[in-house]
Design an enzyme around this catalytic site. Structure first.
Site, PDB file in Angstrom:
ATOM      1  N   HIS A 235       0.591   1.822   6.010  1.00  0.00           N
ATOM      2  CA  HIS A 235       0.608   3.263   5.762  1.00  0.00           C
ATOM      3  C   HIS A 235       2.024   3.817   5.681  1.00  0.00           C
ATOM      4  O   HIS A 235       2.251   4.855   5.049  1.00  0.00           O
ATOM      5  CB  HIS A 235      -0.175   3.993   6.849  1.00  0.00           C
ATOM      6  CG  HIS A 235      -1.655   3.787   6.745  1.00  0.00           C
ATOM      7  ND1 HIS A 235      -2.444   4.526   5.883  1.00  0.00           N
ATOM      8  CD2 HIS A 235      -2.487   2.914   7.362  1.00  0.00           C
ATOM      9  CE1 HIS A 235      -3.706   4.130   5.991  1.00  0.00           C
ATOM     10  NE2 HIS A 235      -3.759   3.159   6.872  1.00  0.00           N
ATOM     11  N   ASP A 239       2.942   6.257   2.781  1.00  0.00           N
ATOM     12  CA  ASP A 239       3.521   7.588   2.973  1.00  0.00           C
ATOM     13  C   ASP A 239       4.810   7.745   2.172  1.00  0.00           C
ATOM     14  O   ASP A 239       5.089   8.826   1.628  1.00  0.00           O
ATOM     15  CB  ASP A 239       3.813   7.835   4.458  1.00  0.00           C
ATOM     16  CG  ASP A 239       2.544   8.034   5.280  1.00  0.00           C
ATOM     17  OD1 ASP A 239       1.468   8.232   4.668  1.00  0.00           O
ATOM     18  OD2 ASP A 239       2.623   7.979   6.512  1.00  0.00           O
ATOM     19  N   GLU A 266      -4.228  11.230  -0.965  1.00  0.00           N
ATOM     20  CA  GLU A 266      -3.273  10.966  -2.051  1.00  0.00           C
ATOM     21  C   GLU A 266      -3.535  11.845  -3.265  1.00  0.00           C
ATOM     22  O   GLU A 266      -2.975  11.613  -4.341  1.00  0.00           O
ATOM     23  CB  GLU A 266      -3.324   9.489  -2.456  1.00  0.00           C
ATOM     24  CG  GLU A 266      -4.568   9.044  -3.190  1.00  0.00           C
ATOM     25  CD  GLU A 266      -5.730   8.667  -2.286  1.00  0.00           C
ATOM     26  OE1 GLU A 266      -6.647   7.986  -2.758  1.00  0.00           O
ATOM     27  OE2 GLU A 266      -5.715   9.053  -1.095  1.00  0.00           O
TER      28      GLU A 266
END
Length: 360
Positions: A235, A239, A266
């Protein structure tokens, strides 16, 4: 074995009572609830696409066409319905949106708590300065040789207090801007507005659209195969991809006075006032090209372990129509985005004609 009559009844050609009677459960309220849910409630659920609605109805009808229709089969159908509703991408998106909203509220709460504490400290300090001014004034009156000397010293003290007040006012103005940013911008993608701010801006934009007869369009972006990026690289990398994408989106939005925001997960959007769908399609295509050309380099402790990622986006574009509301515009742009996904990803699709700017 399901008969042709069973399928005819379950697919809505008979009344609900006829359907239940044909299946041998005419007086059973539980099975009536299942039929009504499959026929009516599923159709009204906006969180599902038409294909998903047809899929869940087919599953229910397939199970009801079997025998016996006992409690065990009823509970199996209920569990199937629960699983379908709770375990789908739309619900995942809604959970992600709620998590983002919770994160935003937490950040705003921390910021406001800090501000309130500073206000309290500032009030105490101001009261202390006023008391000190009074004490110093008394001393100056006693020690001063002339009234003019007293006034001169008092004027100097007041000037100092005014100067401190002005500096304090500037500080509070900066703090107010910080609070406004925390309240209106996404906690992770700080260049994009939050979903809450988007909803407010969208309502205002549609009101201006009706009042001034100007077009309003929405760009709906989704990162292609984003789950694979998260599952493969973690992640933290995901990110980072979203932050780079947010910077690209924000830079483009500034060129045509768009309103860039994070819709959830997203999924990112740009609200475009004054642009019809064709002009918004052209802007969306420029965004798509820049994203596809950009090398997404993960910022990690050992960046050489992860090569630059090739990231693409699918973009749906829609324009508000007569008599439509905010949810209609969002749904139309979302449907166009899913059409872009189904046509191969990395492309732009307009909702009005589903015309596609194909990737090159």
């Amino acid at each position: 074995m399901a008969t042709q009559a069973d399928h005819k009844a379950l697919n809505g050609l008979d009344s609900v009572q006829e359907t239940l009677a044909r299946l041998g459960v005419a007086e059973d309220a539980d099975w009536m609830a299942v039929v009504l849910f499959a026929r009516n409630l599923v159709s009204a659920m906006d969180i599902f696409t038409d294909d998903q609605k047809a899929q869940i109805q087919a599953r229910i009808f397939e199970q009801m066409a079997k025998r016996p229709l006992d409690h065990r089969r009823f509970m199996g159908i209920v569990q199937n319905i629960q699983s379908f509703i709770l375990e789908n991408q739309r619900m995942e998106d809604m959970r992600a949106q709620l998590a983002a909203e919770r994160q935003g509220f937490d950040a705003l709460y921390v910021e406001m708590s800090r501000v309130f504490s500073e206000i309290q400290n500032s009030t105490v300090a101001r009261e202390h300065r006023i008391k000190r001014l009074g004490a110093d004034t008394e001393k100056d009156i006693v020690a001063a040789a002339t009234p003019a000397d007293v006034l001169s010293r008092l004027r100097g003290m007041i000037t100092d207090m005014v100067s401190q007040a002005r500096e304090e006012a500037r500080t509070w103005q900066e703090r107010a801007h910080q609070l406004e940013h925390t309240a209106n911008f996404d906690p992770l993608l700080s260049e994009l507005y939050s979903r809450r701010a988007l909803d407010s801006q969208l309502s205002a934009a549609l009101e201006r659209c009706r009042r001034n007869n100007i077009p309003v369009s929405l760009l709906f972006l989704d990162v292609d195969r984003f789950k694979i990026i998260n599952d493969t690289h973690g992640h933290q990398v995901g990110d980072g991809v979203l932050r780079v994408l947010a910077a690209i989106l924000s830079a483009h939005a500034m060129q045509f006075s768009g309103y860039p925001a994070r819709f959830g997960g997203e999924e990112l959007v740009v609200l475009c006032e004054g642009l019809d769908e064709q002009r918004a399609l052209a802007q969306a295509e420029e965004i798509r090209k820049d994203v596809a050309r950009c090398p997404f380099v993960p910022h990690l402790t050992n960046p050489e372990t992860v090569p630059p990622l090739h990231v693409t986006v699918s973009i749906g574009v829609a324009q508000i129509g007569p008599g439509q509301g905010a949810s209609d515009l969002v749904l139309a742009a979302d449907q166009a985005m899913y059409a872009a996904k189904s046509q191969g990803r990395n492309r732009v699709v307009g909702h009005s004609t589903l015309s596609t700017f194909r990737a090159t």
